[in-house]
Design a protein around this motif. Structure first.
Motif, PDB file in Angstrom:
ATOM      1  N   HIS A   1      36.798  46.870  26.365  1.00  0.00           N
ATOM      2  CA  HIS A   1      37.650  46.938  27.751  1.00  0.00           C
ATOM      3  C   HIS A   1      37.020  47.241  28.691  1.00  0.00           C
ATOM      4  O   HIS A   1      35.798  48.024  28.493  1.00  0.00           O
ATOM      5  CB  HIS A   1      38.579  47.884  27.082  1.00  0.00           C
ATOM      6  CG  HIS A   1      39.821  47.642  26.584  1.00  0.00           C
ATOM      7  ND1 HIS A   1      41.072  47.322  26.835  1.00  0.00           N
ATOM      8  CD2 HIS A   1      39.685  47.702  24.923  1.00  0.00           C
ATOM      9  CE1 HIS A   1      41.948  47.316  26.064  1.00  0.00           C
ATOM     10  NE2 HIS A   1      41.285  47.644  24.687  1.00  0.00           N
ATOM     11  N   VAL A   2      37.129  46.631  29.946  1.00  0.00           N
ATOM     12  CA  VAL A   2      36.231  46.663  31.217  1.00  0.00           C
ATOM     13  C   VAL A   2      36.950  47.209  32.708  1.00  0.00           C
ATOM     14  O   VAL A   2      38.306  46.408  32.009  1.00  0.00           O
ATOM     15  CB  VAL A   2      35.645  44.793  31.292  1.00  0.00           C
ATOM     16  CG1 VAL A   2      35.181  45.544  32.680  1.00  0.00           C
ATOM     17  CG2 VAL A   2      34.292  44.996  29.943  1.00  0.00           C
TER      18      VAL A   2
ATOM     19  N   LEU B   1      37.815  47.715  36.098  1.00  0.00           N
ATOM     20  CA  LEU B   1      36.833  47.102  37.273  1.00  0.00           C
ATOM     21  C   LEU B   1      37.713  48.051  38.424  1.00  0.00           C
ATOM     22  O   LEU B   1      38.851  48.374  38.320  1.00  0.00           O
ATOM     23  CB  LEU B   1      37.264  45.941  37.525  1.00  0.00           C
ATOM     24  CG  LEU B   1      36.465  44.885  36.542  1.00  0.00           C
ATOM     25  CD1 LEU B   1      36.315  43.461  36.937  1.00  0.00           C
ATOM     26  CD2 LEU B   1      35.165  44.637  36.500  1.00  0.00           C
TER      27      LEU B   1
ATOM     28  N   ALA C   1      37.456  43.522  42.429  1.00  0.00           N
ATOM     29  CA  ALA C   1      37.504  43.288  41.265  1.00  0.00           C
ATOM     30  C   ALA C   1      37.641  42.074  40.840  1.00  0.00           C
ATOM     31  O   ALA C   1      37.163  40.811  39.492  1.00  0.00           O
ATOM     32  CB  ALA C   1      39.077  43.798  40.489  1.00  0.00           C
TER      33      ALA C   1
ATOM     34  N   ARG D   1      35.403  38.924  37.978  1.00  0.00           N
ATOM     35  CA  ARG D   1      36.235  38.351  37.805  1.00  0.00           C
ATOM     36  C   ARG D   1      35.990  37.022  37.499  1.00  0.00           C
ATOM     37  O   ARG D   1      35.280  35.905  37.005  1.00  0.00           O
ATOM     38  CB  ARG D   1      37.735  38.543  37.640  1.00  0.00           C
ATOM     39  CG  ARG D   1      38.378  39.926  37.561  1.00  0.00           C
ATOM     40  CD  ARG D   1      39.835  39.550  37.267  1.00  0.00           C
ATOM     41  NE  ARG D   1      40.564  40.357  36.995  1.00  0.00           N
ATOM     42  CZ  ARG D   1      41.571  40.330  35.864  1.00  0.00           C
ATOM     43  NH1 ARG D   1      41.778  39.794  35.342  1.00  0.00           N
ATOM     44  NH2 ARG D   1      42.109  41.413  35.616  1.00  0.00           N
TER      45      ARG D   1
ATOM     46  N   LEU E   1      33.325  37.021  31.793  1.00  0.00           N
ATOM     47  CA  LEU E   1      33.809  38.609  30.642  1.00  0.00           C
ATOM     48  C   LEU E   1      34.600  37.656  29.452  1.00  0.00           C
ATOM     49  O   LEU E   1      35.553  38.578  29.032  1.00  0.00           O
ATOM     50  CB  LEU E   1      34.515  39.626  31.516  1.00  0.00           C
ATOM     51  CG  LEU E   1      34.125  40.139  33.142  1.00  0.00           C
ATOM     52  CD1 LEU E   1      34.829  41.001  33.974  1.00  0.00           C
ATOM     53  CD2 LEU E   1      32.697  40.930  32.473  1.00  0.00           C
TER      54      LEU E   1
ATOM     55  N   CYS F   1      36.736  39.736  26.330  1.00  0.00           N
ATOM     56  CA  CYS F   1      37.144  41.900  26.828  1.00  0.00           C
ATOM     57  C   CYS F   1      38.517  41.382  26.935  1.00  0.00           C
ATOM     58  O   CYS F   1      39.120  40.709  28.170  1.00  0.00           O
ATOM     59  CB  CYS F   1      35.869  41.643  28.124  1.00  0.00           C
ATOM     60  SG  CYS F   1      34.682  41.804  27.684  1.00  0.00           S
ATOM     61  N   SER F   2      39.584  42.388  26.883  1.00  0.00           N
ATOM     62  CA  SER F   2      40.191  43.040  27.785  1.00  0.00           C
ATOM     63  C   SER F   2      39.719  43.801  29.240  1.00  0.00           C
ATOM     64  O   SER F   2      38.751  44.537  29.339  1.00  0.00           O
ATOM     65  CB  SER F   2      41.134  44.530  27.060  1.00  0.00           C
ATOM     66  OG  SER F   2      41.764  43.658  26.257  1.00  0.00           O
ATOM     67  N   VAL F   3      40.750  43.161  30.768  1.00  0.00           N
ATOM     68  CA  VAL F   3      39.759  44.388  31.988  1.00  0.00           C
ATOM     69  C   VAL F   3      41.238  44.573  32.272  1.00  0.00           C
ATOM     70  O   VAL F   3      42.489  44.360  32.522  1.00  0.00           O
ATOM     71  CB  VAL F   3      39.893  42.618  32.033  1.00  0.00           C
ATOM     72  CG1 VAL F   3      39.515  43.294  34.400  1.00  0.00           C
ATOM     73  CG2 VAL F   3      38.463  42.149  31.688  1.00  0.00           C
TER      74      VAL F   3
END
Length: 201
Positions: A55-56, A58, A62, A66, A71, A74-76
């Motif tokens: 998980h990132v 931001l 942001a 992205r 990414l 990943c879950s952002v």
């Protein structure tokens, strides 16, 4: 009722929301290191160190992060309150994990490129239960990354304000923390000021 023993799920939580105030407002996630943004190096450290899901969190710039950083996978989570400091980003990151499936969160900071997969793997391997607290140590001093068993998340989130993150919680639970020496495989410097940019290549 049978209990199947599954390998613990240790999610990686990357705090990458900072606006780089002392760097003239350059978002830390996008600082270049070896030709790629710092956020990608940190994601790779978490993944190669055995964390998943990743998980990132931001905040600053942001949309630009992205657009420019890879990414994928990943879950952002975008923390709208990132300017309040690291505490709000830690809350956002832990809140995004949700569900009973994740046993622990391993938290890494985007502005510490000297910490790679070896240190992540060592701290991850300290997981014993959902009550585990573990942290990398550098010559005996506690540093990052830090592992929080799921049993601690609610209390950590309740106390995570301003730039404190989990510092006060960790201080209060000092005796419960497993320190994992990492000074032979990692360097815990931060990229905070323009002088620190010399450490990036």
């Amino acid at each position: 009722m049978t209990h199947t023993h599954h390998a613990p799920v240790v999610a990686g939580v990357l705090l990458a929301a900072g606006g780089g105030r002392r760097l003239g407002g350059r978002p830390k996630a996008l600082l270049e290191h070896r030709g790629r943004p710092l956020v990608e190096h940190a994601v790779r450290a978490l993944r190669n160190g055995g964390c998943g899901p990743v998980h990132v969190v931001l905040g600053a710039a942001a949309d630009e992060v992205r657009a420019r950083a890879d990414l994928s996978g990943c879950s952002v989570t975008v923390n709208p309150s990132w300017e309040e400091g690291m505490g709000s980003s830690l809350r956002a990151g832990l809140g995004a994990l949700g569900g009973p499936d994740v046993d622990a969160a391993l938290v890494l900071l985007v502005d510490q490129p000297g910490i790679g997969a070896e240190a992540v793997a060592r701290v991850r391997s300290a997981y014993r239960s959902r009550e585990t607290l573990a942290a990398a140590a550098y010559d005996g001093e506690r540093g990052h990354p830090v592992l929080f068993g799921a049993g601690h998340w609610a209390d950590i989130s309740a106390g995570a304000t301003g730039d404190q993150g989990a510092r006060a919680y960790l201080r209060a639970h000092r005796d419960a923390i497993t320190l994992v020496e990492c000074s032979d495989v990692a360097q815990p410097y931060d990229i905070d000021t323009t002088e620190d940019l010399a450490r990036l290549d």
